[in-house]
Design a protein around this motif. Structure first.
Motif, mmCIF file in Angstrom:
data_model
loop_
_atom_site.group_PDB
_atom_site.id
_atom_site.type_symbol
_atom_site.label_atom_id
_atom_site.label_comp_id
_atom_site.label_asym_id
_atom_site.label_seq_id
_atom_site.Cartn_x
_atom_site.Cartn_y
_atom_site.Cartn_z
ATOM 1 N N LEU A 44 0.836 -1.193 0.000
ATOM 2 C CA LEU A 44 0.000 0.000 0.000
ATOM 3 C C LEU A 44 0.866 1.237 0.000
ATOM 4 O O LEU A 44 2.040 1.199 0.387
ATOM 5 C CB LEU A 44 -0.969 0.012 1.187
ATOM 6 C CG LEU A 44 -0.452 0.249 2.619
ATOM 7 C CD1 LEU A 44 -0.241 1.731 2.933
ATOM 8 C CD2 LEU A 44 -1.417 -0.346 3.637
ATOM 9 N N GLY A 96 -9.444 0.378 4.485
ATOM 10 C CA GLY A 96 -8.770 -0.801 3.960
ATOM 11 C C GLY A 96 -9.701 -1.965 3.680
ATOM 12 O O GLY A 96 -10.907 -1.916 3.963
ATOM 13 N N ALA A 98 1.624 -4.676 2.998
ATOM 14 C CA ALA A 98 0.275 -4.532 3.559
ATOM 15 C C ALA A 98 -0.278 -5.897 3.934
ATOM 16 O O ALA A 98 0.027 -6.915 3.299
ATOM 17 C CB ALA A 98 -0.655 -3.853 2.553
ATOM 18 N N GLN A 101 0.254 5.890 0.133
ATOM 19 C CA GLN A 101 -0.652 7.019 0.102
ATOM 20 C C GLN A 101 -0.768 7.521 -1.322
ATOM 21 O O GLN A 101 0.216 7.648 -2.051
ATOM 22 C CB GLN A 101 -0.142 8.135 1.011
ATOM 23 C CG GLN A 101 -1.083 9.324 1.108
ATOM 24 C CD GLN A 101 -0.551 10.415 2.023
ATOM 25 O OE1 GLN A 101 0.488 10.234 2.675
ATOM 26 N NE2 GLN A 101 -1.238 11.550 2.085
ATOM 27 N N TYR A 111 -3.882 0.175 -2.772
ATOM 28 C CA TYR A 111 -3.406 -1.184 -2.493
ATOM 29 C C TYR A 111 -3.122 -1.857 -3.837
ATOM 30 O O TYR A 111 -3.827 -1.610 -4.823
ATOM 31 C CB TYR A 111 -4.475 -2.000 -1.758
ATOM 32 C CG TYR A 111 -4.568 -1.791 -0.267
ATOM 33 C CD1 TYR A 111 -4.115 -2.765 0.623
ATOM 34 C CD2 TYR A 111 -5.121 -0.626 0.261
ATOM 35 C CE1 TYR A 111 -4.226 -2.591 1.999
ATOM 36 C CE2 TYR A 111 -5.227 -0.436 1.628
ATOM 37 C CZ TYR A 111 -4.774 -1.428 2.490
ATOM 38 O OH TYR A 111 -4.884 -1.245 3.843
ATOM 39 N N TYR A 138 -6.027 -2.973 7.915
ATOM 40 C CA TYR A 138 -6.289 -1.552 7.810
ATOM 41 C C TYR A 138 -4.985 -0.794 7.612
ATOM 42 O O TYR A 138 -3.916 -1.219 8.059
ATOM 43 C CB TYR A 138 -6.995 -1.041 9.066
ATOM 44 C CG TYR A 138 -8.485 -1.284 9.075
ATOM 45 C CD1 TYR A 138 -9.308 -0.651 8.141
ATOM 46 C CD2 TYR A 138 -9.084 -2.117 10.022
ATOM 47 C CE1 TYR A 138 -10.682 -0.846 8.149
ATOM 48 C CE2 TYR A 138 -10.459 -2.310 10.037
ATOM 49 C CZ TYR A 138 -11.255 -1.679 9.095
ATOM 50 O OH TYR A 138 -12.613 -1.870 9.092
ATOM 51 N N VAL A 139 -5.078 0.362 6.956
ATOM 52 C CA VAL A 139 -3.910 1.188 6.668
ATOM 53 C C VAL A 139 -3.146 1.521 7.942
ATOM 54 O O VAL A 139 -1.912 1.411 7.998
ATOM 55 C CB VAL A 139 -4.349 2.481 5.935
ATOM 56 C CG1 VAL A 139 -3.195 3.475 5.859
ATOM 57 C CG2 VAL A 139 -4.871 2.159 4.534
ATOM 58 N N TRP A 158 -5.779 6.133 -0.396
ATOM 59 C CA TRP A 158 -4.775 5.074 -0.278
ATOM 60 C C TRP A 158 -4.932 4.067 -1.410
ATOM 61 O O TRP A 158 -6.050 3.742 -1.818
ATOM 62 C CB TRP A 158 -4.902 4.366 1.080
ATOM 63 C CG TRP A 158 -4.587 5.303 2.203
ATOM 64 C CD1 TRP A 158 -5.458 6.114 2.862
ATOM 65 C CD2 TRP A 158 -3.301 5.561 2.752
ATOM 66 N NE1 TRP A 158 -4.806 6.866 3.802
ATOM 67 C CE2 TRP A 158 -3.473 6.547 3.759
ATOM 68 C CE3 TRP A 158 -2.016 5.055 2.516
ATOM 69 C CZ2 TRP A 158 -2.411 7.032 4.523
ATOM 70 C CZ3 TRP A 158 -0.959 5.542 3.277
ATOM 71 C CH2 TRP A 158 -1.157 6.513 4.254
#
Length: 819
Positions: free
Chosen positions: A12, A185, A34, A14, A72, A39-40, A70
């Motif tokens: 992941l 996420g 990730a 930003q 992924y 979750y982030v 974000w």
């Protein structure tokens, strides 16, 4: 069917506002490993990008995460066998929240609802060798504010008001017990499914006959794929694994199948009978080959919500009845057990739910600002015999009702009911938490007009009185639907009908907790009192320099509006001011325990028997925490029980002694939640504060099954300084204890000492030479106490088992230090 879970090789980063999506995805910079599901925030913490928001004031440093977009991505190779399947779907069980998904550069799905799973056909997009999956998560805060600009700002208690436009866990926006952490996420599993035929939905409904001798079962199946020439095998196994029903059905897209069970093994709530569960096996077959299968467990019980006249009173009862047995539903409200729910595994669910069950809880209410919990939660409730009041996920807000929103809510409700209806523990679907109260507070609730007429003033009624009841009636007519909590028609908090949130204590008028019983309700679905968590928990989040009452860190870890000030009011009213952190922890926990006991004790008195069930439930706000905090929870984030947990457990025991004291008058009653009449003796002993026995009397007790009985009055001598001990005896054993103390406790001049603790391994014998209030046992490590927070009296030794005890014991009671 073949499944390939996509949990590896995820990264992941930003999203850069200065780059195109293609440039961002092609960039080699800024990506970190990730975890999916995850979750982030969790990945940023692991990589050292952000601090742990649970520690100190770090929550304030991570707010930028929820304001960013974000990306992924993952690469994977498809199993050869899966590629040979005629159908392959990409399944995303939960995307939180605004997400767009691409497979090999082609957009395959978009999500704007955390609670709706998604499935996309991708057979023609997959390729041999390497495949790439991308997900863009947009900031829920910014997306919600765009919707708010489009449709108008709505009133909301707790969190940014734009949250009402976002189908996401409300508590992520911050609540009066939780931090503002806008989790983002893929929070549930992502996988590929290949099949030639598959089982899309399984619904099993039942109706148990009034005499419990049979059950009419209706099975609804939804199938997809190539079904010609194929059959569906249905097998129902009883709790011992023996076949109870078997049938072979021609496969088609929609199947309805009905059959009867004679003398079914019934599922019972904890304490009333065994939790017997059947196993349903459904498989799609071609000859001897199984192409797809589903297995689930369910239970059969007769469920009714009785709203009947209450003799001599206005209104109607609100009593749950299982298998013809009326229930007083004592228990707790449940919130998500973590700000990042992917950290809550089955073992943690089990620890929490066993804590509730062992605390004599009958019911848990899954509160509407959180999530529809994972399957493990409901499976464990089925196994433990815990009833579940299930809110839909709407809380403390004026929700919109434009058509796109209503369609999303409809899909959400259909998904939740289809997944959860199999659980016998769930006994009610409830539309929302406190939304009618929000509307009432701003003059927007008019029960005399229809939801359609109220669409501009109170649009949420279209959800609670149209969409949700329609979906419930269509998919699960076997359970009652209730529009909100609290709800009672014209007045959402009417004490004579429906359920009620009793917040005159703590909120509102800051009423003394001793008045809890006067705030009457047919079913108390919320009431509570705050207390600090344990010293060990405070040490986990507060640096040494901040470990004192009202420090900046401790105040930050109390999210209630005016929380520290309100705690101070109740401490000031009842106890002498504590002088340090250890004393403050003890004092707030003692006040919490006394308050909750006063409420439960008084409301159980109103459960008088059939036709006279004036109050049929008391659910403490709340059982658990989502982070380390001062809150209303009876056990903190680390599952460390507060004093109130033990006191509530005793007040929720099957048979209890109740009392109400005013001056020298002591009213007495016995409450019996069991199905058998109780006969015994009540021993009433009056003690001076120094330990002198003033008077001892006894009286016969005959309590009916499923009800309470008044036992008359006792006169308390020297009532300002006399403690009255109550012991309920039967067959030479103590069934229940209680102790009535003069109040407020701060006026008492208590002698020092008076306690003897004899330790024999993990067995403790506690003896008192004078009345002792709130004897709290503590030790290092994870010790499980068989009982705690005790009122001890002379001539009444009590034994406590300390499972896991290895070190020394610390004992604290009222008056041993600062009082």
């Amino acid at each position: 069917m073949i499944a390939q879970v996509l949990s590896d090789n995820w990264q992941l980063r930003q999203r850069s506002p200065r780059a195109t999506l293609e440039e961002d995805l092609a960039s080699h910079k800024g990506w970190i490993p990730a975890t999916v599901p995850g979750y982030v925030h969790q990945d940023l913490m692991r990589e050292g990008v952000i601090p742990d928001p649970f520690v100190g004031l770090a929550e304030l440093e991570v707010q930028w995460v929820g304001d960013a977009d974000w990306l992924y991505r993952c690469t994977f190779e498809v199993d050869d066998e899966l590629l040979r399947m005629p159908y392959v779907d990409l399944c995303c069980d939960g995307l939180d929240t605004f997400a767009t998904v691409w497979l090999n550069g082609q957009e395959v799905l978009h999500s704007d609802n955390q609670f709706v799973p998604h499935r996309a056909a991708v057979r023609e997009i997959l390729r041999e060798g390497s495949n790439e999956l991308w997900i863009l998560f947009e900031s829920p805060l910014r997306a919600g504010r765009r919707l708010q600009e489009q449709h108008g700002e709505m009133r909301a208690w707790n969190g940014d008001p734009s949250r009402v436009y976002v189908r996401k866990a409300g508590y992520h926006y911050g609540w009066d017990w939780g931090p503002t952490l806008l989790a983002i996420g893929p929070w549930r599993e992502i996988r590929l499914e290949g099949y030639s035929a598959r089982i899309d939905t399984v619904r099993i409904l039942h109706e148990v006959a009034p005499d419990l001798s049979s059950a009419a079962v209706r099975l609804y199946l939804g199938l997809e794929g190539d079904l010609e020439g194929r059959e569906v095998l249905v097998r129902l196994l009883d709790p011992e694994g023996h076949p109870a029903h078997t049938d072979l059905i021609v496969a088609r897209n929609h199947i309805e199948h009905e059959f009867d069970l004679q003398f079914p093994h019934l599922w019972w709530p904890r304490g009333h009978g065994p939790q017997q569960l059947y196993t349903l096996q459904v498989s799609v077959r071609e000859g001897e080959a199984t192409l797809a299968s589903r297995t689930l467990r369910t239970g059969f019980r007769r469920l009714r919500l009785l709203q009947e006249p209450v003799k001599g009173e206005e209104g109607s009862s609100f009593t749950f009845e299982i298998n013809n047995v009326p229930l007083f539903c004592g228990g707790y409200n449940w919130i998500p057990a973590d700000s990042f729910t992917t950290r809550v595994d089955r073992r943690r669910y089990e620890r929490w739910l066993r804590l509730a069950a062992e605390g004599n809880a009958t019911m848990l209410r899954v509160w509407g600002g959180g999530i529809y919990e994972a399957d493990a939660f409901y499976e464990l409730c089925d196994e433990l015999g815990l009833l579940v009041w299930q809110d839909f996920m709407f809380a403390c807000g004026m929700y919109p009702a434009h058509e796109e929103f209503l369609q999303s809510v409809r899909r959400e409700a259909e998904s939740a009911i289809t997944r959860l209806h199999v659980h016998p523990s769930i006994v009610i679907w409830c539309g929302n938490n406190e939304d009618y109260q929000v509307a009432q507070s701003i003059g927007a609730y008019d029960p005399d007009i229809s939801p359609e007429e109220a669409r501009d003033t109170f649009p949420g009624r279209m959800i609670y009185e149209r969409v949700l009841p329609e979906v419930c009636a269509r998919l699960d007519p076997s359970r009652p639907y209730w529009p909100g909590s609290p709800y009672a028609g014209a007045d959402p908090n009417d004490p004579t009908q429906g359920d009620r949130h009793v917040w005159e204590v703590w909120h509102g008028q800051l009423a003394p907790y001793q008045r809890y019983p006067s705030f009457r309700s047919r079913f108390v679905s919320e009431f509570g009192m705050q207390a600090l968590p344990s010293r060990r928990t405070i040490e986990a989040f507060a640096p040494p320099s901040e470990r004192y009452p009202e420090s900046r860190t401790l105040d930050h870890h109390n999210k209630a509006q005016d929380g520290p000030r309100r705690i101070a009011v109740y401490l000031s009213d009842n106890l002498r001011a504590p002088c340090g952190l250890a004393e403050a922890v003890y004092a707030t926990q003692l006040v919490q325990a006394e308050a909750l006991a006063a409420g439960i004790r008084g409301w159980r008195r109103e459960w008088r028997g059939r036709g006279r069930y004036g109050c049929s439930g008391a659910l403490v706000w709340q059982l658990n925490d989502c982070w380390p905090v001062t809150s209303w929870a009876v056990a903190d984030y680390y599952l460390r029980p507060k004093a109130a947990y033990y006191v509530v457990r005793r007040e929720l025991a099957p048979i209890t002694i109740g009392y109400s004291r005013e001056g020298s008058r002591l009213q007495l009653w016995c409450s019996n939640l069991t199905g058998e009449p109780f006969s015994g003796q009540l021993e009433v002993t009056q003690w001076s504060l120094q330990g002198e026995k003033i008077l001892q009397t006894s009286l016969e007790v005959n309590a009916p099954a499923y009800g309470s009985v008044e036992l008359g009055e006792a006169h308390v001598h020297a009532f300002r300084t006399t403690v009255v001990g109550l012991r309920l005896l039967a067959g030479g054993s103590v069934i229940a204890r209680a102790a009535s103390w003069p109040e407020p406790l701060k006026y008492l001049h208590l002698p020092k000492g008076g306690l003897d603790v004899a330790v024999d391994g993990q067995r403790l014998r506690l003896r008192a030479t004078r009345p002792l209030k709130g004897v709290l046992l503590e030790a290092e490590g994870d010790v499980t106490w068989s009982d705690n927070a005790l009122d001890l009296l002379p001539e009444d030794e009590q034994v406590v088992v300390a499972e896991g005890l290895e070190g020394e014991i610390q004992v604290r009671y009222l008056g041993d230090t600062w009082n």
